[in-house]
Design an enzyme around this catalytic site. Structure first.
Site, PDB file in Angstrom:
ATOM      1  N   GLY A  35       0.829  -1.207   0.000  1.00 10.95           N
ATOM      2  CA  GLY A  35       0.000   0.000   0.000  1.00 10.95           C
ATOM      3  C   GLY A  35       0.866   1.260   0.000  1.00 10.95           C
ATOM      4  O   GLY A  35       0.633   2.213  -0.749  1.00 10.95           O
ATOM      5  N   HIS A  36       1.915   1.260   0.846  1.00 14.39           N
ATOM      6  CA  HIS A  36       2.842   2.404   0.878  1.00 14.39           C
ATOM      7  C   HIS A  36       3.554   2.539  -0.469  1.00 14.39           C
ATOM      8  O   HIS A  36       3.768   3.639  -0.972  1.00 14.39           O
ATOM      9  CB  HIS A  36       3.920   2.203   1.947  1.00 14.39           C
ATOM     10  CG  HIS A  36       3.406   2.213   3.350  1.00 14.39           C
ATOM     11  ND1 HIS A  36       3.431   1.097   4.143  1.00 14.39           N
ATOM     12  CD2 HIS A  36       2.882   3.198   4.102  1.00 14.39           C
ATOM     13  CE1 HIS A  36       2.955   1.381   5.331  1.00 14.39           C
ATOM     14  NE2 HIS A  36       2.599   2.659   5.338  1.00 14.39           N
TER      15      HIS A  36
END
Ligand code: PAF
Length: 281
Positions: A35-36
């Protein structure tokens, strides 16, 4: 990739970049997951100089929350960011960010939005977030900043703060990254036992069921929220809330049409999971 630990050094590097580059920042608390990395990729697409920050911010944790045990993996994060062609990593110490101590620090607060949803269960959490984010904006002076939609309330509050305080940063929301079974990616998923990990996607699936009902025109919000809460409880969660809200005011929808968002937060073992889904009607 350069790794910078002090504000002074960061400002020097930032000045060298000068006015010719479009600078983007991706603020994180580290322990990076896909996600990052999606935020990083989005930043690199739009900007010519990408800064990632890693700082576990004590101001946004309550006294009984997981600040001490929050996963920290700076060396691994740095390798990951380097591989992703990030230009600069800012990883300050606690003393660097709060030299007068965290309790003596000026804070920034966005009224109303902070008290809704997670704000009701985590008093002062969002003041901690806005305070560190405004500091990171001041330090890195970005043109763009990227945040995940998984934390929709955080994103909305940061956008409101930036607008109200005339901060010249465009805050960009990036869609939630999910595991194959729907579970939203989060550093706190690490706290789940294998059995809990099996149950965890129920949060997303339950919110998605509400979203489908809303999409079909059902407007019995309280009933939908209650039956979803019950479902989560039956699956083994301790729900904090399931709520159908206006995406920008975060209050109950004012009309029976137009966009809404379904939010949920629930504890499962040691983890507190949150998720949300947008619905067009
Ligand atoms: O979303 C997060 O990881 C944090 O709340 C943020 C925005 C990095 C501030 O500490």
């Amino acid at each position: 990739m350069e790794v910078v630990k002090t504000i002074h050094e960061l400002r020097q590097r930032r000045r060298i970049q000068g006015l010719h580059k479009t600078v983007g920042v991706v603020p994180t608390m580290g322990d990076l997951h896909a996600g990052h990395l999606r935020l990083i990729d989005r930043c690199r697409e739009q900007c010519t100089f990408t800064i990632a920050t890693v700082f576990v911010n004590p101001l946004q944790f309550g006294p009984s929350e997981d600040f001490a045990s929050y996963p920290r993996a700076l060396a691994k994060d740095a390798r990951e960011l380097e591989r992703r062609d990030v230009d600069l990593l800012f990883a300050p110490s606690l003393e660097e960010m709060y030299p007068d101590g965290q309790f003596e620090h000026a804070t920034v607060s966005v009224p109303n939005l902070c008290d809704e949803l997670c704000g009701a269960n985590r008093p002062r959490h969002f003041d901690g977030v806005t305070t560190v984010v405004i500091k990171l904006f001041q330090i890195t002076q970005p043109d763009f900043a990227f945040f995940g939609e998984k934390d929709w309330q955080q994103l909305t509050i940061i956008q409101r703060m930036t607008k109200q305080l005339d901060i010249p940063v465009e805050v960009v929301g990036v869609p939630t990254c999910r595991e194959a079974d729907g579970l939203a990616m989060s550093s706190r998923n690490r706290y789940l036992s294998p059995a809990e990990r099996g149950i965890a996607p129920t949060l997303f699936l339950t919110l998605r069921e509400i979203a489908m009902n809303l999409h079909e025109g059902i407007t019995t919000y309280a009933e939908l929220e209650e039956s979803a809460t019950e479902k989560l409880r039956d699956a083994g969660f301790k729900p904090d809330y399931v709520a159908i809200r206006d995406p920008s005011t975060l209050k109950a929808p004012a009309s029976a049409d137009g966009p809404v968002r379904v939010f949920g937060a629930a504890r499962l073992g040691r983890a507190r999971l949150i998720d949300n889904i947008g619905v067009t009607r």
